[in-house]
Write a protein that holds these residues in place. Structure first.
Motif, short mmCIF file in Angstrom:
data_model
loop_
_atom_site.label_atom_id
_atom_site.label_comp_id
_atom_site.label_asym_id
_atom_site.label_seq_id
_atom_site.Cartn_x
_atom_site.Cartn_y
_atom_site.Cartn_z
N GLY A 119 0.81 -1.21 0.00
CA GLY A 119 0.00 0.00 0.00
C GLY A 119 0.85 1.26 0.00
O GLY A 119 0.58 2.20 -0.74
N VAL A 120 1.87 1.28 0.82
CA VAL A 120 2.77 2.43 0.89
C VAL A 120 3.44 2.65 -0.47
O VAL A 120 3.52 3.77 -0.96
CB VAL A 120 3.82 2.24 2.01
N ARG A 121 3.89 1.58 -1.09
CA ARG A 121 4.56 1.72 -2.39
C ARG A 121 3.58 2.17 -3.49
O ARG A 121 3.96 2.96 -4.36
CB ARG A 121 5.26 0.41 -2.77
N PHE A 122 2.36 1.70 -3.43
CA PHE A 122 1.34 2.17 -4.37
C PHE A 122 1.13 3.68 -4.21
O PHE A 122 1.08 4.41 -5.19
CB PHE A 122 0.03 1.41 -4.13
N LEU A 123 1.00 4.12 -2.97
CA LEU A 123 0.75 5.54 -2.72
C LEU A 123 1.97 6.39 -3.09
O LEU A 123 1.82 7.51 -3.59
CB LEU A 123 0.36 5.76 -1.26
N LYS A 124 3.16 5.84 -2.88
CA LYS A 124 4.37 6.55 -3.32
C LYS A 124 4.35 6.77 -4.83
O LYS A 124 4.60 7.88 -5.31
CB LYS A 124 5.63 5.76 -2.94
N ARG A 125 4.04 5.71 -5.57
CA ARG A 125 3.99 5.84 -7.04
C ARG A 125 2.92 6.84 -7.45
O ARG A 125 3.13 7.65 -8.37
CB ARG A 125 3.72 4.47 -7.68
N HIS A 126 1.78 6.81 -6.78
CA HIS A 126 0.70 7.76 -7.09
C HIS A 126 1.18 9.20 -6.89
O HIS A 126 0.96 10.06 -7.75
CB HIS A 126 -0.52 7.48 -6.22
N LEU A 127 1.80 9.46 -5.75
CA LEU A 127 2.28 10.82 -5.48
C LEU A 127 3.39 11.23 -6.44
O LEU A 127 3.43 12.38 -6.88
CB LEU A 127 2.77 10.94 -4.03
N GLU A 128 4.26 10.30 -6.77
CA GLU A 128 5.33 10.63 -7.73
C GLU A 128 4.74 11.05 -9.07
O GLU A 128 5.18 12.03 -9.68
CB GLU A 128 6.27 9.43 -7.91
N LYS A 129 3.73 10.33 -9.52
CA LYS A 129 3.08 10.69 -10.79
C LYS A 129 2.34 12.01 -10.67
O LYS A 129 2.32 12.80 -11.60
CB LYS A 129 2.11 9.58 -11.21
N GLU A 130 1.72 12.24 -9.53
CA GLU A 130 0.95 13.46 -9.32
C GLU A 130 1.86 14.69 -9.26
O GLU A 130 1.53 15.74 -9.80
CB GLU A 130 0.18 13.33 -8.01
N ILE A 131 3.01 14.53 -8.63
CA ILE A 131 3.93 15.65 -8.47
C ILE A 131 4.66 15.97 -9.76
O ILE A 131 4.84 17.13 -10.11
CB ILE A 131 4.93 15.34 -7.34
#
Length: 136
Positions: A119-131
């Protein structure tokens, strides 16, 4: 303190990276732990359990900060992780330390940390794409 939406997302991403690293450290520290007795029957096992508890406390507190920086929206993207319960575990460890159940800590390490890390890694990827949507 960061005030813009983007700055808060960067802070949340940084915290998620720290959480991911903390989970890796837990896995390293419990490599020799195969049962709850491995925590309880030796001074080394007790040290490992105490170390794991400290990292779980830090993870729970850090998740509270991520939630704050993302206005409670980020965890909704990965509902299969019980984020609220994980944040609550921090409170149990911090405020009821001498009542901690070694079986519960062993269960978390053995059965729940992998899903949390996913879950943490999924959210990291999401934020990386968002930023940085155009650079990834």
């Amino acid at each position: 303190m960061a005030s813009s939406f983007s700055d808060k997302r960067y802070l949340a991403l940084d915290i998620l990276q720290q959480i991911d690293a903390a989970i890796d450290r837990i896995f390293q520290r419990v490599q020799s732990i195969h049962s709850v007795d491995d925590f309880l029957l030796t001074p080394e096992g007790m040290e490992k359990m105490e170390s794991v508890c400290m990292l779980l406390l830090a993870i729970g507190e850090s998740l509270k900060n991520v939630d704050k920086y993302t206005q409670g929206e980020l965890f909704l993207l990965y509902p299969s992780v019980p984020w609220k319960e994980i944040k609550g575990m921090r409170d149990v460890i911090a405020h009821h330390y001498f009542d901690i159940d070694a079986e519960e800590i062993f269960f978390i390490v053995s059965n729940e940390l992998v899903a949390l890390q996913q879950g943490v890694r999924f959210l990291k990827r999401h934020l990386e794409k968002e930023i940085t949507p155009h650079h990834l």
